[in-house]
Design a protein around this motif. Structure first.
Motif, PDB file in Angstrom:
ATOM      1  N   ARG A   1       0.854  -1.179   0.000  1.00 48.76           N
ATOM      2  CA  ARG A   1       0.000   0.000   0.000  1.00 48.76           C
ATOM      3  C   ARG A   1       0.893   1.233   0.000  1.00 48.76           C
ATOM      4  O   ARG A   1       1.905   1.277   0.704  1.00 48.76           O
ATOM      5  CB  ARG A   1      -0.905   0.030   1.235  1.00 48.76           C
ATOM      6  N   LEU A   2       0.532   2.225  -0.806  1.00 47.65           N
ATOM      7  CA  LEU A   2       1.347   3.429  -0.953  1.00 47.65           C
ATOM      8  C   LEU A   2       0.515   4.648  -0.593  1.00 47.65           C
ATOM      9  O   LEU A   2      -0.607   4.821  -1.076  1.00 47.65           O
ATOM     10  CB  LEU A   2       1.865   3.548  -2.390  1.00 47.65           C
ATOM     11  N   ALA A   3       1.073   5.503   0.259  1.00 47.42           N
ATOM     12  CA  ALA A   3       0.439   6.775   0.614  1.00 47.42           C
ATOM     13  C   ALA A   3       1.502   7.865   0.556  1.00 47.42           C
ATOM     14  O   ALA A   3       2.500   7.801   1.278  1.00 47.42           O
ATOM     15  CB  ALA A   3      -0.187   6.706   2.011  1.00 47.42           C
ATOM     16  N   TYR A   4       1.289   8.826  -0.324  1.00 45.00           N
ATOM     17  CA  TYR A   4       2.217   9.949  -0.462  1.00 45.00           C
ATOM     18  C   TYR A   4       1.453  11.248  -0.238  1.00 45.00           C
ATOM     19  O   TYR A   4       0.390  11.469  -0.803  1.00 45.00           O
ATOM     20  CB  TYR A   4       2.862   9.959  -1.850  1.00 45.00           C
ATOM     21  N   GLY A   5       2.004  12.108   0.580  1.00 49.27           N
ATOM     22  CA  GLY A   5       1.383  13.385   0.888  1.00 49.27           C
ATOM     23  C   GLY A   5       1.864  13.900   2.223  1.00 49.27           C
ATOM     24  O   GLY A   5       2.447  13.164   3.030  1.00 49.27           O
ATOM     25  N   ASP A   6       1.613  15.187   2.471  1.00 48.51           N
ATOM     26  CA  ASP A   6       2.069  15.818   3.712  1.00 48.51           C
ATOM     27  C   ASP A   6       3.564  15.602   3.919  1.00 48.51           C
ATOM     28  O   ASP A   6       4.029  15.289   5.023  1.00 48.51           O
ATOM     29  CB  ASP A   6       1.291  15.285   4.926  1.00 48.51           C
ATOM     30  N   ASN A   7       4.323  15.702   2.817  1.00 50.54           N
ATOM     31  CA  ASN A   7       5.788  15.603   2.870  1.00 50.54           C
ATOM     32  C   ASN A   7       6.269  14.252   3.396  1.00 50.54           C
ATOM     33  O   ASN A   7       7.267  14.175   4.103  1.00 50.54           O
ATOM     34  CB  ASN A   7       6.372  16.725   3.732  1.00 50.54           C
ATOM     35  N   SER A   8       5.557  13.197   3.057  1.00 55.77           N
ATOM     36  CA  SER A   8       5.985  11.867   3.500  1.00 55.77           C
ATOM     37  C   SER A   8       5.563  10.826   2.475  1.00 55.77           C
ATOM     38  O   SER A   8       4.578  11.005   1.740  1.00 55.77           O
ATOM     39  CB  SER A   8       5.399  11.522   4.873  1.00 55.77           C
ATOM     40  N   LEU A   9       6.328   9.732   2.437  1.00 55.76           N
ATOM     41  CA  LEU A   9       6.039   8.580   1.598  1.00 55.76           C
ATOM     42  C   LEU A   9       5.934   7.372   2.506  1.00 55.76           C
ATOM     43  O   LEU A   9       6.876   7.048   3.234  1.00 55.76           O
ATOM     44  CB  LEU A   9       7.150   8.378   0.560  1.00 55.76           C
ATOM     45  N   ASN A  10       4.790   6.699   2.479  1.00 53.34           N
ATOM     46  CA  ASN A  10       4.535   5.576   3.377  1.00 53.34           C
ATOM     47  C   ASN A  10       4.242   4.318   2.563  1.00 53.34           C
ATOM     48  O   ASN A  10       3.367   4.322   1.686  1.00 53.34           O
ATOM     49  CB  ASN A  10       3.341   5.875   4.294  1.00 53.34           C
ATOM     50  N   LEU A  11       4.979   3.260   2.876  1.00 56.95           N
ATOM     51  CA  LEU A  11       4.714   1.936   2.326  1.00 56.95           C
ATOM     52  C   LEU A  11       4.294   1.032   3.480  1.00 56.95           C
ATOM     53  O   LEU A  11       5.060   0.824   4.418  1.00 56.95           O
ATOM     54  CB  LEU A  11       5.954   1.365   1.645  1.00 56.95           C
ATOM     55  N   SER A  12       3.093   0.512   3.402  1.00 50.84           N
ATOM     56  CA  SER A  12       2.580  -0.357   4.462  1.00 50.84           C
ATOM     57  C   SER A  12       2.183  -1.699   3.858  1.00 50.84           C
ATOM     58  O   SER A  12       1.970  -1.823   2.650  1.00 50.84           O
ATOM     59  CB  SER A  12       1.379   0.290   5.163  1.00 50.84           C
ATOM     60  N   ASP A  13       2.081  -2.698   4.724  1.00 51.39           N
ATOM     61  CA  ASP A  13       1.721  -4.060   4.288  1.00 51.39           C
ATOM     62  C   ASP A  13       2.651  -4.530   3.165  1.00 51.39           C
ATOM     63  O   ASP A  13       2.215  -5.076   2.152  1.00 51.39           O
ATOM     64  CB  ASP A  13       0.267  -4.125   3.830  1.00 51.39           C
TER      65      ASP A  13
END
Length: 750
Positions: free
Chosen positions: A422-434
């Motif tokens: 799962r990819l979430a990009y925004g608010d000056n951050s890049l998050n990879l989960s699961d």
């Protein structure tokens, strides 16, 4: 009768055609040009200038024109457009019914130049002037309200050119109220007339009137051939789209349009070694591959590539649907190697042009080495994305592309790099989960976050779990002996001795590996925890179980900018013989060892770290067996026929280290019927050993001395002892000394 009707109809059409031809021949093209120039000047502030008079045709209705331009770069215009020639052709029947259907618009060699200028320093606001009336008051109010406005440039048009009067001059009708002019020019809401309740604002009424009056418009085909688009920012960086060919068909609301485009893209940096004028002139040759300075240093190569675009688009306000959209990029020069091409972007989805949000039904980025897929929701203001990520690649092809070749994949193991997350990009951050990943036969899972706050270093947070990893498969191969070239993009300054001062990232890392192997050394149940800011890190946990037997538990610190490191740890229950064998040292000694050490070091190379090693520790070996023990003298006078102990109960060596020199004292060895005590000095920088010990057994003391470089250590008896006893010692003692020499050499790896 029918024949007569047809003849009359044909005659009428001929007369009408002839009449229209005569009318068209009498049209004042200069008047038409003035109307076009006036319209563009009123709407944009600058007229559209034709170098030659356009040609108007009736069958089919349209216009052909030669060279034309809009905007003047010499006057500081930030947007300039010019075209060498072109044509616009209308369809007759829709025009008679009140609709405008453009059959084709063709532009030959269009050029668009956009230049961003450095913002001028702010000028303090002038004191408010008293209100004035009349036309002069309107002008004064305008100047007072906008003191920072750019000056109006006026220039006489070239001979034969027809341009519009100054913007706004044509709008002012006789009898215009000066007070109303004041409010329009100054832009002061307080001075503007307030609409009465229930009465619609004039601007709203005017917009609705224009919307009702605007005829239906459709463009069946737009063609641009061999165009050029150049953008230059305030720092002098230039982006150029050259050899631009564009074709768009069926461009009308609610219908699917087909677009095709190809061009050459070049991005270049300004030459800081040149003056402003020279740098400006160099912008016209920004597509040069390389530049060499006087000292032979190779300058940075500009990025250039060939691009091709094909797409099917449907615009139903405010949504723009994209279908079968394919962008192909073939790198030519710059940081992106040619081997990465052709790079293809295939995307389908819909864009909301009001909210600037996009639904990505599918998006694939494909190279010869990898395939990256995205699916989800994106926003452009501010940039964000939430959805799924999928990567399928060849790890070794990617590594070779980045200049770090790896060993071939092990037998029966596919060269694979697969990631789903799962990819979430925004608010000056890049998050990879699961995260669910596979690297060759290694599985990984966990979470990863990359923080990218402005004016702050990167922040890395991760919690990963992995199966057993063999490092031999992923260590880069030795670099080839090709010459290293320094580019101008490197921040290092050899003269000043400066280094890259970019801040190191903040980290918060937790990792657990089922196993870790390099060569014959392997460990299992590896746990690692580290935190820190800007390169100053603390390793709070490092635990593992040695595959050869034993446990390691340690912690430490790493100040990467200062290249300073500390380690405080314990290795317990270590099978010393098995460990030395896994290090290819043979088994010169057996036993169970424990090491406690508190060490510090600094430096940017292995040699520098070794030579700066400082600290203290304690080494203990229980049930120690020496490989060379059977060759030691068993028939020394007084103990002939009595066996020498083959197992030492305890060997103990407390030590201190300073600048790579190890002092061990006292070194004690105890066994049944035998004990030894001595001291040793080991210089790692010099690779040199000095040691002395006294062996006591059956009331007899035998002093032994060892000295020399690691490659040629010499052993002897203490001279005072040798003078009186050497003649009585059998040759077996000398053999034993030579055997001890082999043991030490094995231990130090020489």
């Amino acid at each position: 009768m029918m024949k007569r009707f047809l003849l009359w109809t044909a005659g009428v059409l001929l007369v009408v055609t002839a009449a229209l031809a005569i009318v068209l021949s009498q049209i004042d093209t200069a008047f038409v040009i003035r109307q076009i120039a006036d319209a563009t000047a009123r709407s944009t502030g600058k007229p559209l200038v034709f170098e030659t008079a356009p040609q108007i045709s009736f069958f089919p209705p349209g216009v052909r024109f030669g060279q034309a331009r809009w905007g003047q770069p010499e006057m500081g215009d930030s947007l300039v457009f010019s075209v060498r020639s072109g044509m616009a052709e209308l369809e007759l029947m829709p025009l008679l019914s009140g609709s405008m259907v453009v059959h084709e618009v063709r532009l030959d060699n269009p050029v668009v130049e956009v230049r961003q200028y450095v913002a001028a320093p702010a000028i303090p606001a002038a004191p408010a002037a008293p209100a004035a009336t009349g036309a002069g008051g309107a002008e004064g109010a305008a100047l007072t309200a906008a003191p920072d406005a750019a000056p109006v440039h006026t220039s006489a048009p070239a001979p034969g050119h027809i341009s519009a009067p100054a913007p706004g001059a044509a709008d002012k009708a006789p009898g215009t109220d000066s007070g109303a002019a004041d409010s329009r020019v100054s832009g002061n809401p307080a001075d503007a007339p307030v609409p009465k309740a229930g009465v619609k604002a004039p601007a709203v009424e005017q917009a609705k009137t224009l919307e009702r009056a605007t005829p239906a418009f459709a463009l069946k085909r737009l063609v641009a051939r061999q165009g050029l688009v150049r953008y230059t920012d305030a720092q002098g960086q230039t982006l150029t789209l050259g050899a631009l060919n564009l074709s768009v068909e069926n461009l009308q609301p609610g219908q699917e349009a087909v677009a095709q485009c190809d061009f050459t893209f070049t991005a270049s940096h300004p030459d800081k070694t040149m003056g402003t004028a020279a740098a400006t002139a160099a912008g016209t040759t920004a597509d040069t591959a390389t530049t060499t300075a006087k000292n032979g240093t190779v300058m940075a190569v500009p990025l250039s590539a060939n691009l091709a675009l094909s797409a099917k688009l449907r615009y139903a306000p405010p949504n723009l649907a994209l279908r079968q959209t394919l962008l192909t990029l073939s790198p030519l020069t710059g940081p992106l190697p040619k081997e990465a091409g052709p790079l293809q972007l295939n995307i389908e989805g819909s864009l909301d042009t009001d909210a600037w949000r996009m639904h990505v039904a599918k998006c694939w980025v494909t190279t010869p080495q990898a395939r990256l897929g995205l699916q989800g929701e994106a926003s452009f203001n501010p940039p964000s994305f939430t959805g799924n990520l999928e990567l399928d690649a060849s790890l070794r092809k990617l590594a070779a592309l980045m200049g770090q070749p790896l060993k071939p994949a092990p037998r029966d193991v596919a060269d694979t790099l697969k990631i789903k997350s799962r990819l979430a990009y925004g608010d000056n951050s890049l998050n990879l989960s699961d995260i669910d990943a596979l690297v060759d036969d290694v599985t990984l899972s966990g979470q990863f976050r990359l923080g990218m706050e402005p004016d702050a270093p990167l922040s890395i947070t991760t919690d990963m779990q992995a199966s057993a990893v063999n490092l031999d498969n992923y260590l880069p191969l030795p670099e080839s002996s090709k010459p290293q070239v320094q580019t101008t993009g490197e921040p290092k300054d050899k003269k000043s001795g400066g280094t890259d001062v970019s801040p190191m990232p903040d980290i918060n890392i937790r990792a657990a590996l089922a196993g870790l192997r390099q060569g014959k050394v392997h460990a299992r149940d590896v746990q690692f925890v580290a935190q820190g800011l800007r390169g100053n890190y603390k390793i709070s946990t490092f635990n593992c179980t040695l595959g050869s037997g034993g446990f390691i538990k340690a912690e430490g610190t790493a100040n990467v900018p200062a290249a300073a490191y500390t380690v405080n740890g314990t290795a317990s229950d270590v099978d010393l013989g098995a460990l030395l064998e896994s290090l290819d040292k043979g088994r010169p000694v057996e036993g169970t060892a424990r090491l406690d050490a508190d060490l510090s070091m600094h430096g940017k190379s292995a040699v520098a770290l070794q030579n700066s090693l400082s600290g203290s520790g304690l080494l203990e070996i229980r049930q120690m067996r020496l490989k060379s023990l059977p060759t030691l003298p068993a028939n020394v006078p007084g103990i002939v026929g009595k066996p020498v102990p083959d197992v030492f109960d305890l060997a103990r060596a407390p030590f201190t280290v300073k600048n790579g020199v190890i002092h061990a004292s006292p070194v004690t060895v105890n066994a049944t019927g035998l004990s030894a005590r001595g001291q040793a000095k080991v210089s790692l920088p010099r690779q040199y050993l000095e040691a002395s010990a006294t062996v006591e057994t059956l009331g007899m003391s035998v002093p032994v001395i060892a000295k020399g470089p690691f490659s040629n250590i010499g052993y002897s008896l203490d001279p005072r002892f040798a003078q009186g006893k050497s003649k009585k010692l059998p040759e077996l003692l000398q053999d034993g000394i030579r055997g001890a020499e082999g043991f030490v050499r094995d231990l130090f790896g020489n």
